[in-house]
Write a protein that holds these residues in place. Structure first.
Motif, PDB file in Angstrom:
ATOM      1  N   GLU A 166       0.829  -1.209   0.000  1.00 13.97           N
ATOM      2  CA  GLU A 166       0.000   0.000   0.000  1.00 13.97           C
ATOM      3  C   GLU A 166       0.864   1.260   0.000  1.00 13.97           C
ATOM      4  N   ILE A 167       1.939   1.263   0.790  1.00  9.59           N
ATOM      5  CA  ILE A 167       2.837   2.433   0.822  1.00  9.59           C
ATOM      6  C   ILE A 167       3.511   2.631  -0.529  1.00  9.59           C
ATOM      7  N   VAL A 168       3.932   1.533  -1.144  1.00 10.70           N
ATOM      8  CA  VAL A 168       4.566   1.630  -2.467  1.00 10.70           C
ATOM      9  C   VAL A 168       3.586   2.185  -3.479  1.00 10.70           C
ATOM     10  N   ASN A 169       2.339   1.742  -3.421  1.00 11.41           N
ATOM     11  CA  ASN A 169       1.334   2.264  -4.348  1.00 11.41           C
ATOM     12  C   ASN A 169       1.096   3.759  -4.127  1.00 11.41           C
ATOM     13  N   ILE A 170       1.109   4.197  -2.864  1.00 11.28           N
ATOM     14  CA  ILE A 170       0.943   5.627  -2.584  1.00 11.28           C
ATOM     15  C   ILE A 170       2.104   6.434  -3.157  1.00 11.28           C
ATOM     16  N   ILE A 171       3.325   5.919  -2.971  1.00  8.45           N
ATOM     17  CA  ILE A 171       4.501   6.627  -3.507  1.00  8.45           C
ATOM     18  C   ILE A 171       4.453   6.689  -5.021  1.00  8.45           C
TER      19      ILE A 171
END
Length: 334
Positions: A264-269
């Motif tokens: 999820e964090i990677v997708n946000i970045i």
């Protein structure tokens, strides 16, 4: 593949497959341990019908331990035996005998060999050396030790790989690391499901008081029927390994949650980077539009057309002021 199989009809191919399967499934390879823990038969072939008759089993009971496609673990308690199907171990436990079923094409030969040595040692130690546990309990404990040990070893390897990869992703995100994260996520999900099935199989036996009481095979062979509520020894034995398997499930669940949070964090970045690129493209588009508008005006005045501005002394200065004002209005602050 041979051309005769390609040219054969589906009915002929199915018939040959069923005949071959029926021939191969008539016998089972088993390794047998006696009461003293000695190996009496190594990979001997036994007919299934004879095994069912000798040990008082039904064909459907025996099928749960010899069919390789059955991946759901089982601990089945029968009148005079305990059938175990856990990971790499398929066994039949009796009051004075243990049968280990050898699976064709098994990939856990090393783990199974280590288990056989451990089982042989526990059966030879006797009841006094094992805290008063009867023969069948010592065999069952050896199986549970091997199963939980295999789960712990696999979990340790996956945990080290996943934790190391998640730490690398915090510093740098690239395509290769994301591909590895996907692979580890699939492996970890499969492992979590496997560990959960093992835990549920033990838990199912713990919830059945009649099965717990029937697991005292030595007493039953001596003619002593144990009351349904008296099963402290076997209950404590199963509870200890149930806690171990439950801990493994919890650790694997935490690793799966960490992977999902990282995804999820990677997708946000990645979304933020994509928005930055879209904003930069918008700035270039607006800047290009402003330059194009100024060029259009300059082109119009550069044409060979007659108008009143040709005779004015302040036309050039006024037009420059007008152009600069338009450029300032179109300018996008960075």
């Amino acid at each position: 593949m041979s051309s005769r199989y390609l040219d054969a009809s589906p009915e002929d191919a199915i018939g040959r497959s069923l005949r071959q399967k029926s021939h191969n499934d008539d016998y089972l390879r088993c390794t047998e341990f006696d009461r003293e823990g000695n190996v009496t038969v190594v990979s001997g072939e036994f007919k299934k019908s004879e095994l069912c008759t000798k040990h008082g089993l039904l064909p459907r009971d025996l099928r749960k331990v010899w069919v390789p496609s059955i991946i759901v673990p089982h601990i089945l308690v029968r009148k005079n035996s305990i059938l175990v199907n856990l990971l790499h171990i398929r066994a039949l436990i009796k009051a004075d005998t243990v049968l280990l079923f050898d699976l064709y094409g098994s990939n856990d030969s090393y783990t199974q060999s280590v288990f056989m040595y451990d089982l042989e040692g526990k059966l030879r130690q006797g009841s006094k050396a094992m805290g008063g546990l009867p023969y069948e309990m010592r065999a069952l404990e050896a199986i549970l030790i091997s199963v939980t040990g295999a789960l712990e070893a696999e979990m340790k390897v996956l945990q080290e790989l996943v934790v190391s990869l998640l730490g690398d992703l915090e510093e740098d995100i690239d395509r290769d690391k994301l591909r590895q994260l996907l692979i580890y996520s699939k492996k970890l999900s499969t492992f979590e499901q496997k560990a959960t099935l093992i835990r549920n199989a033990i838990e199912e036996v713990l919830e059945a008081d009649d099965d717990l009481a029937d697991m005292y095979l030595t007493e039953k062979s001596e003619g002593n029927e144990r009351p349904m509520e008296e099963h402290t020894e076997v209950e404590m034995l199963l509870e200890s390994y149930h806690k171990i398997s439950d801990e493994i499930v919890q650790i694997s669940s935490n690793l799966v949650s960490s992977i999902r949070n990282t995804e999820e964090i990677v997708n946000i970045i990645l979304d933020a980077n994509r928005n930055s690129l879209m904003l930069l493209d918008l700035k270039f588009s607006i800047g290009t539009l402003g330059i194009g508008a100024g060029t259009l005006v300059a082109g119009l005045y550069g044409m060979n057309l007659k108008n009143f501005l040709e005779e004015s002394d302040f036309a050039f200065i006024g037009e420059n002021i007008n152009y600069n004002a338009r450029q300032s209005a179109w300018k996008i602050p960075v």
